[in-house]
Design a protein around this motif. Structure first.
Motif, PDB file in Angstrom:
ATOM      1  N   ILE A  23       0.801  -1.168   0.077  1.00  0.00           N
ATOM      2  CA  ILE A  23      -0.047  -0.027   0.080  1.00  0.00           C
ATOM      3  C   ILE A  23       0.741   1.161   0.080  1.00  0.00           C
ATOM      4  CG2 ILE A  23      -1.612   1.404   1.478  1.00  0.00           C
ATOM      5  CD1 ILE A  23      -3.072  -1.275   2.123  1.00  0.00           C
ATOM      6  N   THR A  24       1.911   1.307   0.760  1.00  0.00           N
ATOM      7  CA  THR A  24       2.902   2.373   0.651  1.00  0.00           C
ATOM      8  C   THR A  24       3.566   2.449  -0.794  1.00  0.00           C
ATOM      9  OG1 THR A  24       3.434   1.901   2.959  1.00  0.00           O
ATOM     10  CG2 THR A  24       4.962   3.430   1.887  1.00  0.00           C
ATOM     11  N   LEU A  25       3.873   1.404  -1.207  1.00  0.00           N
ATOM     12  CA  LEU A  25       4.245   1.683  -2.629  1.00  0.00           C
ATOM     13  C   LEU A  25       3.586   2.139  -3.682  1.00  0.00           C
ATOM     14  CD1 LEU A  25       6.972   0.893  -4.675  1.00  0.00           C
ATOM     15  CD2 LEU A  25       5.726  -1.309  -4.813  1.00  0.00           C
ATOM     16  N   GLU A  26       2.151   1.560  -3.290  1.00  0.00           N
ATOM     17  CA  GLU A  26       1.031   2.313  -4.476  1.00  0.00           C
ATOM     18  C   GLU A  26       0.644   3.740  -4.176  1.00  0.00           C
ATOM     19  OE1 GLU A  26      -1.814   2.468  -7.069  1.00  0.00           O
ATOM     20  OE2 GLU A  26      -0.448   0.551  -6.785  1.00  0.00           O
ATOM     21  N   VAL A  27       0.958   3.904  -2.828  1.00  0.00           N
ATOM     22  CA  VAL A  27       0.680   5.308  -2.554  1.00  0.00           C
ATOM     23  C   VAL A  27       1.891   6.364  -3.276  1.00  0.00           C
ATOM     24  CG1 VAL A  27       0.787   7.202  -0.768  1.00  0.00           C
ATOM     25  CG2 VAL A  27      -0.627   5.122  -0.708  1.00  0.00           C
ATOM     26  N   TYR A  28       3.113   5.607  -3.249  1.00  0.00           N
ATOM     27  CA  TYR A  28       4.219   6.533  -3.701  1.00  0.00           C
ATOM     28  C   TYR A  28       4.194   6.367  -5.331  1.00  0.00           C
ATOM     29  CZ  TYR A  28       9.041   7.328  -5.627  1.00  0.00           C
ATOM     30  OH  TYR A  28      10.306   7.695  -6.229  1.00  0.00           O
ATOM     31  N   LEU A  29       3.716   5.360  -5.995  1.00  0.00           N
ATOM     32  CA  LEU A  29       3.504   5.239  -7.369  1.00  0.00           C
ATOM     33  C   LEU A  29       2.309   6.018  -7.890  1.00  0.00           C
ATOM     34  CD1 LEU A  29       4.300   1.501  -7.966  1.00  0.00           C
ATOM     35  CD2 LEU A  29       5.991   3.320  -8.506  1.00  0.00           C
ATOM     36  N   SER A  30       1.207   6.260  -6.950  1.00  0.00           N
ATOM     37  CA  SER A  30       0.130   6.973  -7.354  1.00  0.00           C
ATOM     38  C   SER A  30       0.503   8.464  -7.502  1.00  0.00           C
ATOM     39  CB  SER A  30      -1.033   6.831  -6.414  1.00  0.00           C
ATOM     40  OG  SER A  30      -1.561   5.398  -6.803  1.00  0.00           O
ATOM     41  N   ARG A  31       1.418   8.890  -6.545  1.00  0.00           N
ATOM     42  CA  ARG A  31       1.638  10.497  -6.447  1.00  0.00           C
ATOM     43  C   ARG A  31       2.584  10.858  -7.332  1.00  0.00           C
ATOM     44  NH1 ARG A  31       1.418  12.057   0.057  1.00  0.00           N
ATOM     45  NH2 ARG A  31      -0.671  11.501   0.080  1.00  0.00           N
ATOM     46  N   ARG A  32       3.051   9.996  -8.274  1.00  0.00           N
ATOM     47  CA  ARG A  32       3.829  10.557  -9.662  1.00  0.00           C
ATOM     48  C   ARG A  32       3.305  11.359 -10.318  1.00  0.00           C
ATOM     49  NH1 ARG A  32       9.211   9.259  -8.457  1.00  0.00           N
ATOM     50  NH2 ARG A  32       9.411   9.139 -10.553  1.00  0.00           N
ATOM     51  N   GLU A  33       4.155  12.023 -11.235  1.00  0.00           N
ATOM     52  CA  GLU A  33       3.239  12.893 -12.255  1.00  0.00           C
ATOM     53  C   GLU A  33       2.637  12.298 -13.123  1.00  0.00           C
ATOM     54  OE1 GLU A  33       2.264  16.584 -13.486  1.00  0.00           O
ATOM     55  OE2 GLU A  33       3.605  16.159 -11.660  1.00  0.00           O
ATOM     56  N   SER A  34       3.015  11.131 -13.659  1.00  0.00           N
ATOM     57  CA  SER A  34       2.552  10.518 -14.792  1.00  0.00           C
ATOM     58  C   SER A  34       1.440   9.400 -14.036  1.00  0.00           C
ATOM     59  CB  SER A  34       3.614   9.400 -15.522  1.00  0.00           C
ATOM     60  OG  SER A  34       2.835   8.650 -16.255  1.00  0.00           O
ATOM     61  N   LYS A  35       0.383   9.212 -14.674  1.00  0.00           N
ATOM     62  CA  LYS A  35      -0.667   8.176 -14.154  1.00  0.00           C
ATOM     63  C   LYS A  35      -0.333   7.015 -14.317  1.00  0.00           C
ATOM     64  CE  LYS A  35      -4.374  11.496 -15.452  1.00  0.00           C
ATOM     65  NZ  LYS A  35      -5.683  11.795 -16.144  1.00  0.00           N
ATOM     66  N   PHE A  93      -6.919   6.053  -6.656  1.00  0.00           N
ATOM     67  CA  PHE A  93      -8.062   7.207  -7.063  1.00  0.00           C
ATOM     68  C   PHE A  93      -8.125   8.192  -5.957  1.00  0.00           C
ATOM     69  CE2 PHE A  93     -10.008   4.267 -10.023  1.00  0.00           C
ATOM     70  CZ  PHE A  93      -9.752   4.805 -11.277  1.00  0.00           C
ATOM     71  N   LEU A  94      -7.808   7.752  -4.690  1.00  0.00           N
ATOM     72  CA  LEU A  94      -7.577   8.876  -3.701  1.00  0.00           C
ATOM     73  C   LEU A  94      -6.578   9.817  -3.641  1.00  0.00           C
ATOM     74  CD1 LEU A  94      -8.964   6.565  -0.410  1.00  0.00           C
ATOM     75  CD2 LEU A  94     -10.162   8.512  -1.680  1.00  0.00           C
ATOM     76  N   CYS A  95      -5.343   9.015  -4.141  1.00  0.00           N
ATOM     77  CA  CYS A  95      -4.113   9.863  -4.332  1.00  0.00           C
ATOM     78  C   CYS A  95      -4.221  10.722  -5.333  1.00  0.00           C
ATOM     79  CB  CYS A  95      -2.877   9.065  -4.445  1.00  0.00           C
ATOM     80  SG  CYS A  95      -2.508   7.870  -2.907  1.00  0.00           S
ATOM     81  N   ARG A  96      -4.736  10.359  -6.471  1.00  0.00           N
ATOM     82  CA  ARG A  96      -4.884  11.138  -7.748  1.00  0.00           C
ATOM     83  C   ARG A  96      -5.974  12.329  -7.560  1.00  0.00           C
ATOM     84  NH1 ARG A  96      -0.830  10.901 -10.922  1.00  0.00           N
ATOM     85  NH2 ARG A  96      -1.772  11.822 -12.597  1.00  0.00           N
ATOM     86  N   ARG A  97      -6.925  12.330  -6.714  1.00  0.00           N
ATOM     87  CA  ARG A  97      -8.030  13.316  -6.493  1.00  0.00           C
ATOM     88  C   ARG A  97      -7.284  14.447  -5.520  1.00  0.00           C
ATOM     89  NH1 ARG A  97     -13.215  11.942  -3.272  1.00  0.00           N
ATOM     90  NH2 ARG A  97     -11.862  12.089  -1.475  1.00  0.00           N
ATOM     91  N   GLY A  98      -6.588  13.780  -4.595  1.00  0.00           N
ATOM     92  CA  GLY A  98      -6.064  14.812  -3.898  1.00  0.00           C
ATOM     93  C   GLY A  98      -4.753  15.854  -4.658  1.00  0.00           C
ATOM     94  N   MET A  99      -3.944  14.941  -5.622  1.00  0.00           N
ATOM     95  CA  MET A  99      -3.313  15.857  -6.453  1.00  0.00           C
ATOM     96  C   MET A  99      -3.941  16.800  -7.317  1.00  0.00           C
ATOM     97  SD  MET A  99      -0.253  12.881  -7.530  1.00  0.00           S
ATOM     98  CE  MET A  99       0.209  13.978  -8.857  1.00  0.00           C
ATOM     99  N   ASN A 100      -4.953  16.171  -7.766  1.00  0.00           N
ATOM    100  CA  ASN A 100      -5.876  17.156  -8.594  1.00  0.00           C
ATOM    101  C   ASN A 100      -6.259  18.419  -7.991  1.00  0.00           C
ATOM    102  OD1 ASN A 100      -5.482  15.648 -10.985  1.00  0.00           O
ATOM    103  ND2 ASN A 100      -7.342  14.496 -10.675  1.00  0.00           N
TER     104      ASN A 100
END
Length: 113
Positions: A23-35, A93-100
């Motif tokens: 889950i930590t790795l997924e959060v890190y990867l989800s917060r990258r600039e690319s989707k 989706f939660l990480c991407r929503r926060g970034m948006n």
């Protein structure tokens, strides 16, 4: 009996640590600039689950006594099999929503200047 209990506890702790790491790795990867990087882990997990799902569904359906119980059993087992992918996609989706939201706030601040 005591050895089995310790073994189960150790296995649960290891499973919990591996799950937290994924889950930590997924959060890190989800917060990258690319989707794309954030979709890699759920994609790999889903492809692996595709190989398991027919067996899970067949065992659940043919092992039940009635048709209704078989259908309910299949639905429950398929959901439980897909649960890790669902969790990772929710994290994505939660990480991407926060970034948006952060990007939109930055745009508004720039426009206010």
């Amino acid at each position: 009996m005591l050895i089995a209990t310790k073994t189960i506890i150790i296995a649960c702790v290891i499973l919990l640590l591996v799950s937290a790491g994924v889950i930590t790795l997924e959060v890190y990867l989800s917060r990258r600039e690319s989707k794309v990087p954030g979709l890699v882990l759920p994609g790999i997990l889903f492809l692996g689950e595709l190989f398991v799902l027919p067996n899970v569904a067949a065992v659940a359906f043919f092992g039940a006594e009635t048709l209704a119980a078989g259908c309910l059993n299949v639905i429950l087992r398929v959901f439980l099999t897909l649960l890790p992918t669902i969790v990772l996609m929710a994290v994505y989706f939660l990480c991407r929503r926060g970034m948006n939201r952060k990007k939109q706030i930055e745009k508004m601040n720039i426009q206010d200047l």
